[in-house]
Enzyme design. Structure first.
Site, PDB file in Angstrom:
ATOM      1  N   SER A 143    -104.318  -5.339  24.075  1.00  0.00           N
ATOM      2  CA  SER A 143    -105.460  -4.681  23.423  1.00  0.00           C
ATOM      3  C   SER A 143    -106.055  -5.624  22.385  1.00  0.00           C
ATOM      4  O   SER A 143    -105.384  -6.557  21.936  1.00  0.00           O
ATOM      5  CB  SER A 143    -104.969  -3.412  22.737  1.00  0.00           C
ATOM      6  OG  SER A 143    -105.963  -2.861  21.916  1.00  0.00           O
ATOM      7  N   TYR A 196     -98.857   2.061  17.411  1.00  0.00           N
ATOM      8  CA  TYR A 196     -99.588   1.599  18.606  1.00  0.00           C
ATOM      9  C   TYR A 196     -99.989   0.120  18.460  1.00  0.00           C
ATOM     10  O   TYR A 196     -99.747  -0.687  19.368  1.00  0.00           O
ATOM     11  CB  TYR A 196    -100.838   2.457  18.837  1.00  0.00           C
ATOM     12  CG  TYR A 196    -101.668   1.959  20.003  1.00  0.00           C
ATOM     13  CD1 TYR A 196    -101.206   2.104  21.318  1.00  0.00           C
ATOM     14  CD2 TYR A 196    -102.878   1.299  19.801  1.00  0.00           C
ATOM     15  CE1 TYR A 196    -101.945   1.621  22.392  1.00  0.00           C
ATOM     16  CE2 TYR A 196    -103.627   0.820  20.867  1.00  0.00           C
ATOM     17  CZ  TYR A 196    -103.159   0.992  22.167  1.00  0.00           C
ATOM     18  OH  TYR A 196    -103.887   0.506  23.227  1.00  0.00           O
TER      19      TYR A 196
HETATM   20  N1  LIG Z   1    -108.945   3.056  26.356  1.00  0.00           N
HETATM   21  C1  LIG Z   1    -108.890   2.171  25.387  1.00  0.00           C
HETATM   22  O1  LIG Z   1    -109.662   2.221  24.409  1.00  0.00           O
HETATM   23  C2  LIG Z   1    -107.900   1.022  25.463  1.00  0.00           C
HETATM   24  C3  LIG Z   1    -108.150  -0.139  24.702  1.00  0.00           C
HETATM   25  C4  LIG Z   1    -107.246  -1.177  24.764  1.00  0.00           C
HETATM   26  C5  LIG Z   1    -106.121  -1.093  25.565  1.00  0.00           C
HETATM   27  N2  LIG Z   1    -105.904   0.047  26.287  1.00  0.00           N
HETATM   28  C6  LIG Z   1    -104.682   0.115  27.102  1.00  0.00           C
HETATM   29  O2  LIG Z   1    -105.045   0.278  28.448  1.00  0.00           O
HETATM   30  C7  LIG Z   1    -103.972   0.906  29.150  1.00  0.00           C
HETATM   31  C8  LIG Z   1    -104.511   2.031  29.997  1.00  0.00           C
HETATM   32  O3  LIG Z   1    -105.025   3.036  29.150  1.00  0.00           O
HETATM   33  P1  LIG Z   1    -106.315   3.919  29.507  1.00  0.00           P
HETATM   34  O4  LIG Z   1    -107.309   3.674  28.461  1.00  0.00           O
HETATM   35  O5  LIG Z   1    -106.685   3.744  30.923  1.00  0.00           O
HETATM   36  O6  LIG Z   1    -105.715   5.370  29.197  1.00  0.00           O
HETATM   37  P2  LIG Z   1    -105.491   6.647  30.148  1.00  0.00           P
HETATM   38  O7  LIG Z   1    -106.735   6.970  30.873  1.00  0.00           O
HETATM   39  O8  LIG Z   1    -104.912   7.680  29.223  1.00  0.00           O
HETATM   40  O9  LIG Z   1    -104.404   6.156  31.176  1.00  0.00           O
HETATM   41  C9  LIG Z   1    -103.058   5.936  30.815  1.00  0.00           C
HETATM   42  C10 LIG Z   1    -102.222   5.784  32.056  1.00  0.00           C
HETATM   43  O10 LIG Z   1    -100.870   5.538  31.640  1.00  0.00           O
HETATM   44  C11 LIG Z   1    -100.012   6.367  32.417  1.00  0.00           C
HETATM   45  N3  LIG Z   1     -98.792   6.715  31.691  1.00  0.00           N
HETATM   46  C12 LIG Z   1     -98.665   7.157  30.419  1.00  0.00           C
HETATM   47  N4  LIG Z   1     -97.374   7.445  30.150  1.00  0.00           N
HETATM   48  C13 LIG Z   1     -96.678   7.190  31.287  1.00  0.00           C
HETATM   49  C14 LIG Z   1     -95.309   7.325  31.643  1.00  0.00           C
HETATM   50  N5  LIG Z   1     -94.398   7.786  30.790  1.00  0.00           N
HETATM   51  N6  LIG Z   1     -94.938   6.975  32.910  1.00  0.00           N
HETATM   52  C15 LIG Z   1     -95.850   6.528  33.809  1.00  0.00           C
HETATM   53  N7  LIG Z   1     -97.173   6.389  33.523  1.00  0.00           N
HETATM   54  C16 LIG Z   1     -97.574   6.728  32.281  1.00  0.00           C
HETATM   55  C17 LIG Z   1    -100.854   7.639  32.672  1.00  0.00           C
HETATM   56  O11 LIG Z   1    -100.387   8.270  33.858  1.00  0.00           O
HETATM   57  P3  LIG Z   1     -99.678   9.715  33.924  1.00  0.00           P
HETATM   58  O12 LIG Z   1    -100.286  10.581  32.869  1.00  0.00           O
HETATM   59  O13 LIG Z   1     -99.963  10.159  35.337  1.00  0.00           O
HETATM   60  O14 LIG Z   1     -98.238   9.440  33.701  1.00  0.00           O
HETATM   61  C18 LIG Z   1    -102.232   7.045  32.909  1.00  0.00           C
HETATM   62  O15 LIG Z   1    -102.402   6.695  34.263  1.00  0.00           O
HETATM   63  C19 LIG Z   1    -102.961   1.347  28.080  1.00  0.00           C
HETATM   64  O16 LIG Z   1    -101.903   0.422  28.018  1.00  0.00           O
HETATM   65  C20 LIG Z   1    -103.776   1.307  26.805  1.00  0.00           C
HETATM   66  O17 LIG Z   1    -102.969   1.081  25.673  1.00  0.00           O
HETATM   67  C21 LIG Z   1    -106.771   1.094  26.265  1.00  0.00           C
END
Ligand SMILES: NC(=O)c1ccc[n+]([C@@H]2O[C@H](COP(=O)([O-])OP(=O)(O)OC[C@H]3O[C@@H](n4cnc5c(N)ncnc54)[C@H](OP(=O)(O)O)[C@@H]3O)[C@@H](O)[C@H]2O)c1
Length: 257
Positions: free
Chosen positions: A134, A147
């Site tokens: 991130s 985080y």
């Molecule tokens: N969105 C942002 O602003 C942002 C910015 C920088 C970095 N990121 C990073 O990008 C990545 C993806 O996030 P996103 O923004 O796409 O969020 P999201 O839409 O909430 O997706 C998160 C994913 O992680 C999976 N997950 C969470 N806990 C889990 C567990 N215990 N076991 C297996 N899968 C799990 C969820 O699947 P299930 O619920 O089906 O388990 C979901 O598919 C993360 O690492 C986040 O930190 C996001």
């Protein structure tokens, strides 16, 4: 090519699955939400890829072990450690259990999967490991302190591994997206923060596309989007204390629901 993506049921992970499907790749889709994983599989197949659903909670060691057994005989060419989540609030008030679970998913599972698949890739003769870090990886973040710290770990760990694993023909990339509209904000209780109320926040499709283009070039560090790249560059110009103060201002609760 076999591509394993954790967190393929939503957001950035799901969009990355679609981009690999466009290349005709075989996807191994990991997450907890079976219905949403099958939805991803359906669209992957529509776009010319193939997929299997691996419904495991990687926050639990026993389920990580089961996932590793289930993939024992499938050579994984690309591992994408994408699953992760945040938690917003004053550290004195936030739920320790959720933070422990965050450390388990964002750090522990990522490390466990990286070690096992890196060992398998060494035997296979090559591989690619993509770690979703991130822009939070670059400094401390008040009101999301755990985080930000987990993402600092992901970046540091990945940079070191990129160096260590290069002789084995294993490429490691840390991808550092900025704020992106996904389920992330809701999961992290970010409604009272100003973080996602700014203009110009990317959608998941754009973040995934820019990430994909970067890591397919074999870069060690990918920062999707010009404004995020400028932001990361700017972090070099300020003291670490000043960066924390600026993040405090940006993330302090606004009380406007
Ligand atoms: N969105 C942002 O602003 C942002 C910015 C920088 C970095 N990121 C990073 O990008 C990545 C993806 O996030 P996103 O923004 O796409 O969020 P999201 O839409 O909430 O997706 C998160 C994913 O992680 C999976 N997950 C969470 N806990 C889990 C567990 N215990 N076991 C297996 N899968 C799990 C969820 O699947 P299930 O619920 O089906 O388990 C979901 O598919 C993360 O690492 C986040 O930190 C996001």
């Amino acid at each position: 090519m076999n591509v394993l993506i954790t967190g393929a049921s939503a957001g950035i992970g799901r969009e990355l699955a679609y981009l690999h499907a466009d290349q005709g790749h075989h996807l191994l889709l990991v997450g907890r939400n079976i219905e949403q994983l099958f939805e991803t599989k359906h669209f992957v197949e529509q776009r010319g890829g193939s997929a299997i659903v691996l419904p495991y909670d990687i926050g639990q060691t026993v389920q990580i072990k089961a996932l590793l057994r289930a993939t024992e005989h499938t050579p994984v060419d690309v591992l994408i450690n994408n699953a992760g989540f945040g938690l917003y609030g004053e550290f004195l008030e936030t739920d320790l259990l959720r933070e422990e679970n965050m450390i388990d998913v964002n750090i522990r599972a990522l490390t466990y999967l990286t070690k096992t698949f890196a060992r398998r890739m060494k035997v296979q003769g090559s591989g690619r490991i993509i770690q979703i870090a991130s822009t939070s990886s670059f400094h401390g973040g008040p009101f999301m302190s755990v985080y930000y710290a987990t993402k600092a770990y992901v970046l540091s760990f990945s940079e070191a591994l990129a160096d260590e694993l290069a002789p084995y023909n294993i490429q490691v990339t840390a991808v550092c997206p900025g704020a992106t509209h996904t389920d992330f904000a809701a999961t992290a209780d970010l409604a009272t923060s100003g973080l996602f109320k700014r203009p110009g926040i990317m959608d998941a499709k754009t973040t995934a596309q820019l990430s994909f283009t970067g890591y397919m070039k074999g870069k060690t560090l990918v920062i999707p989007g010009r404004s995020n790249a400028v932001y990361v560059f700017m972090t070099r110009l300020f003291s670490r204390r000043k960066l924390v103060q600026m993040t405090h201002q940006l993330q302090a609760p606004t009380q406007s629901f």
